[in-house]
Scaffold this motif. Structure first.
Motif, PDB file in Angstrom:
ATOM      1  N   ASN A 540      41.316  37.514  45.804  1.00  0.00           N
ATOM      2  CA  ASN A 540      41.809  36.266  45.209  1.00  0.00           C
ATOM      3  C   ASN A 540      42.353  36.529  43.805  1.00  0.00           C
ATOM      4  O   ASN A 540      43.406  36.000  43.417  1.00  0.00           O
ATOM      5  CB  ASN A 540      40.666  35.243  45.162  1.00  0.00           C
ATOM      6  N   SER A 541      41.658  37.380  43.044  1.00  0.00           N
ATOM      7  CA  SER A 541      42.103  37.705  41.691  1.00  0.00           C
ATOM      8  C   SER A 541      43.375  38.534  41.714  1.00  0.00           C
ATOM      9  O   SER A 541      44.274  38.335  40.896  1.00  0.00           O
ATOM     10  CB  SER A 541      40.994  38.469  40.950  1.00  0.00           C
ATOM     11  N   VAL A 542      43.469  39.486  42.651  1.00  0.00           N
ATOM     12  CA  VAL A 542      44.678  40.311  42.774  1.00  0.00           C
ATOM     13  C   VAL A 542      45.884  39.424  43.066  1.00  0.00           C
ATOM     14  O   VAL A 542      46.957  39.572  42.468  1.00  0.00           O
ATOM     15  CB  VAL A 542      44.503  41.373  43.881  1.00  0.00           C
ATOM     16  N   GLY A 549      48.125  42.785  35.608  1.00  0.00           N
ATOM     17  CA  GLY A 549      47.215  42.177  34.639  1.00  0.00           C
ATOM     18  C   GLY A 549      45.958  43.016  34.503  1.00  0.00           C
ATOM     19  O   GLY A 549      45.931  44.202  34.841  1.00  0.00           O
ATOM     20  N   THR A 550      44.912  42.368  34.025  1.00  0.00           N
ATOM     21  CA  THR A 550      43.642  43.059  33.785  1.00  0.00           C
ATOM     22  C   THR A 550      42.529  42.340  34.520  1.00  0.00           C
ATOM     23  O   THR A 550      42.460  41.105  34.524  1.00  0.00           O
ATOM     24  CB  THR A 550      43.321  43.104  32.285  1.00  0.00           C
ATOM     25  N   LEU A 551      41.666  43.114  35.136  1.00  0.00           N
ATOM     26  CA  LEU A 551      40.497  42.581  35.829  1.00  0.00           C
ATOM     27  C   LEU A 551      39.246  43.087  35.119  1.00  0.00           C
ATOM     28  O   LEU A 551      39.037  44.288  34.991  1.00  0.00           O
ATOM     29  CB  LEU A 551      40.511  43.044  37.291  1.00  0.00           C
ATOM     30  N   LYS A 552      38.455  42.141  34.608  1.00  0.00           N
ATOM     31  CA  LYS A 552      37.239  42.497  33.874  1.00  0.00           C
ATOM     32  C   LYS A 552      36.023  42.184  34.730  1.00  0.00           C
ATOM     33  O   LYS A 552      35.874  41.064  35.228  1.00  0.00           O
ATOM     34  CB  LYS A 552      37.168  41.710  32.569  1.00  0.00           C
ATOM     35  N   THR A 569      43.366  37.832  34.509  1.00  0.00           N
ATOM     36  CA  THR A 569      44.276  37.301  33.488  1.00  0.00           C
ATOM     37  C   THR A 569      45.415  36.525  34.137  1.00  0.00           C
ATOM     38  O   THR A 569      46.525  36.454  33.607  1.00  0.00           O
ATOM     39  CB  THR A 569      44.846  38.444  32.634  1.00  0.00           C
ATOM     40  N   GLY A 570      45.117  35.933  35.305  1.00  0.00           N
ATOM     41  CA  GLY A 570      46.103  35.099  35.978  1.00  0.00           C
ATOM     42  C   GLY A 570      46.199  33.731  35.343  1.00  0.00           C
ATOM     43  O   GLY A 570      45.630  33.466  34.271  1.00  0.00           O
ATOM     44  N   GLU A 619      41.143  31.797  29.962  1.00  0.00           N
ATOM     45  CA  GLU A 619      42.336  31.099  30.422  1.00  0.00           C
ATOM     46  C   GLU A 619      42.644  31.435  31.880  1.00  0.00           C
ATOM     47  O   GLU A 619      43.318  30.673  32.568  1.00  0.00           O
ATOM     48  CB  GLU A 619      43.538  31.475  29.549  1.00  0.00           C
ATOM     49  N   GLY A 620      42.205  32.587  32.352  1.00  0.00           N
ATOM     50  CA  GLY A 620      42.414  32.975  33.741  1.00  0.00           C
ATOM     51  C   GLY A 620      41.291  32.459  34.611  1.00  0.00           C
ATOM     52  O   GLY A 620      40.573  31.509  34.265  1.00  0.00           O
TER      53      GLY A 620
END
Length: 634
Positions: A540-542, A549-552, A569-570, A619-620
């Motif tokens: 879902n994040s991808v 973007g960046t995935l934390k 960071t979507g 914000e994402g």
């Protein structure tokens, strides 16, 4: 390829010879001298292997040499001595091999003898060519009547093939006719008339050579007496007793063949008869393709019906003629009716209030969502959602609404869930049905176009796969997850899953930042199901970061639980959608059933944990998993 005829009354001898000889050799068996002689009269063998048993011997050898002079004969004998070998050689045997035989010696003799035979090319047998006059009107009409009935066999391809055999016999009167079809074991007979059982059981052809390869290359009728016919093809047709072979096609490729022997009159098939035969077989190929597609769609429909039967909400389908076509078990329970008494009747059978919602939705072509009606027959209120399905009619999903005096149960069917279920299932199944329906309509008139067959066969297969994916998603959603828990370090589990997604992240230009807790982060989880839940959220994040973007990802120990946060960071999730994201079938995407986050939430709840959407600190999108820690219980 060599045609090897073996005469033996011992099945183990036959099987041993078949196992020893090369697979591309056509090995035929007969168990009596009479059958063997008949076989040699109707075809030319490259070599005969005679088992010197009680039923065979010198007399049998003499009889074989009389009907097939010049054909090499190998004798397998259990008797020893030079005098025995000499007597067989004098009687016409090419060689005498003692039993038990040496495999390499047998193969060597077969190859040597067959090479000598093949040095003399077999001339095609002369057959009186039929006059070139056309076929009688009566036979043409008979063929047309048969072709017009073919669509009635869409659900039974075996009957279709039997009807083809019967029609060919009635119209053309061949002495022999059979149908070969591809199977995992090779190309074998599935039906025949006039061909000995010993042939139909032993024949197994291959697309790597011979007749089937010729049919695949030509995609047209093959005649055994054509001078240009490849020799192996001629041999195989002769072994079968066939004069002509016509390919059966499936999506542009040969999948079988119809074999016809000579007519009883001995006159060859006329050009008009060959043309009509080709048309009939082509029609059969078209019906076979449609039958396969019909079976695939029917199978998916059955699976969908199975899924619908597990839902606690009632589901009813009404066709454009306002006739009830389907009712699941929950609908029977809620309405206190038997499906057998309702299906095939007008929607009015379910009451005027119920029918009014359905007919309005059908007339307007728009969904009618969460309508409440009073069903006086069961003295209860019902919540209905009716969704049009175009030419398929309307699907209605409904449930009983508890009153103040009636305790509510766990049935959540009267909720936005069913709005999404009705519209999404209708859309996801209706859309791929369009090319299938189009293909079925255009195929009879455009079958001769290879470009059309290739293009639409791919589209139909893709459409069936889409329907299958929908059914699989609903079926998976209907299943209750069963956990097999093990104590695992959540940090290690996450690292392993991230490694599996490494290529996906690189392909989408996504960088990973991890912040793992150094405290004890062991939890009890089912590794497979937890990976699936976490994978759904990662996916879902991808998808929320199409431009990268960046995935934390971070883990923390919190009193008696462990938390895991996934932050992207979507663009984040819209406030109005936030309360609905874990609801089944909710999705803001054009494709997909909206079950990814629902399944993730369900799996984590089965682990006695929970997933939360945290929109205040980023914000994402940010999801937080919380699972009970096992550190304090060890």
């Amino acid at each position: 390829m060599n045609i090897v005829l073996t005469l033996s009354d011992d099945r183990s001898i036959c099987e041993s010879i078949k196992a020893v000889l090369p697979k591309n050799d056509l090995v035929l068996f007969e168990h009596t001298l009479e059958d063997g002689m008949r076989r040699l009269v109707s075809m030319t063998a490259d070599i005969v292997i005679l088992d010197d048993s009680a039923a065979f011997g010198i007399a049998a050898l003499n009889a074989l040499t009389s009907v097939a002079p010049g054909t090499p004969i190998l004798v397998l004998t259990s008797k020893s001595g030079d005098d025995i070998s000499a007597s067989f050689t004098l009687a016409g045997a090419s060689a005498c091999i003692p039993k038990p035989f040496d495999c390499e010696e047998l193969v060597r003799h077969v190859v040597t003898c067959a090479d000598e035979t093949n040095a003399h090319v077999h001339a095609p047998t002369a057959i009186r060519r039929g006059a070139s006059e056309g076929i009688s009107t009566a036979r043409h009409e008979q063929a047309l009547r048969w072709m017009s009935r073919n669509t009635t066999y869409l659900d039974d391809p075996d009957r279709l093939m039997q009807s083809l055999i019967d029609a060919v016999i009635d119209i053309f009167a061949p002495a022999r006719v059979g149908i070969l079809m591809q199977s995992p074991e090779g190309v074998q007979f599935i039906l025949s008339h006039g061909i000995p059982e010993s042939i139909t059981e032993s024949i197994s052809l291959s697309f790597s050579q011979g007749l089937m390869r010729q049919l695949e290359a030509r995609s047209s009728l093959v005649d055994r007496n054509q001078a240009a016919l490849e020799e192996n093809s001629r041999k195989e047709l002769a072994a079968i007793g066939g004069i002509i072979a016509i390919p059966l096609m499936d999506r542009g490729h040969t999948c079988g063949a119809v074999i016809l022997g000579e007519k009883a009159s001995g006159i060859d098939y006329t050009d008009s008869e060959r043309s009509l035969l080709t048309t009939m077989v082509s029609c059969t190929s078209t019906c076979l393709e449609q039958s396969k597609q019909h079976q695939e769609v029917s199978f998916q429909q059955q699976r969908l019906n199975t899924v619908l039967s597990t839902l606690t909400a009632g589901v009813v389908m009404v066709d454009p003629n306002r006739v009830i076509t389907m009712m699941n078990e929950s609908a029977e329970r809620i309405l206190q009716l038997h499906a057998s008494d309702v299906i095939g009747n007008s929607i009015i059978k379910l009451g005027s209030a119920f029918a009014d919602v359905v007919l309005r939705s059908m007339k307007e072509g728009k969904p009618r969502v969460r309508h409440q009606i009073r069903d006086v027959s069961i003295k209860a209120n019902l919540g209905l959602t009716a969704t049009p399905m175009g030419d398929e009619g309307v699907v209605v999903i409904f449930s009983r609404i508890p009153t103040d005096e009636e305790p509510a149960d766990s049935d959540i069917s009267y909720s936005p869930l069913w709005e999404y279920l009705a519209t999404r299932v209708a859309q996801e199944i209706k859309n791929p049905m369009v090319p299938i329906n189009t293909y079925a309509q255009l195929l009879p008139t455009k079958y001769d176009s290879e470009e059309f067959r290739v293009e639409f066969s791919g589209i139909v297969q893709e459409s069936v796969n889409r329907i299958n994916k929908v059914v699989e998603s609903i079926y998976e959603f209907a299943r209750h997850p069963r956990l097999n828990k093990h104590t695992k370090d959540i940090n290690v589990t996450i690292e392993h899953l991230l490694n599996n997604y490494k290529d996906t992240f690189a392909r989408n230009d996504i960088s990973i930042e991890t912040d793992f807790s150094t405290e004890n982060t062991e939890v009890a989880l089912d590794p497979q199901l937890f990976d699936r839940a976490l994978g759904n959220v990662l996916q879902n994040s991808v998808e929320a970061m199409p431009d990268g973007g960046t995935l934390k990802i971070a883990t923390r120990r919190e009193d008696i639980s462990c938390s895991l946060s996934i932050e992207d960071t979507g663009p984040g999730i819209d406030d109005k959608d936030a309360p609905l994201i874990f609801m089944p079938f909710f999705s803001t995407k054009e494709n997909g059933m909206g079950l990814g986050l629902t399944m993730a939430d369900r799996i984590i709840r089965e682990h006695d944990g929970r997933i939360e959407l945290d929109q205040k600190t980023t914000e994402g999108g940010r999801f937080v998993f919380r699972l009970p820690s096992t550190a304090d219980t060890q």
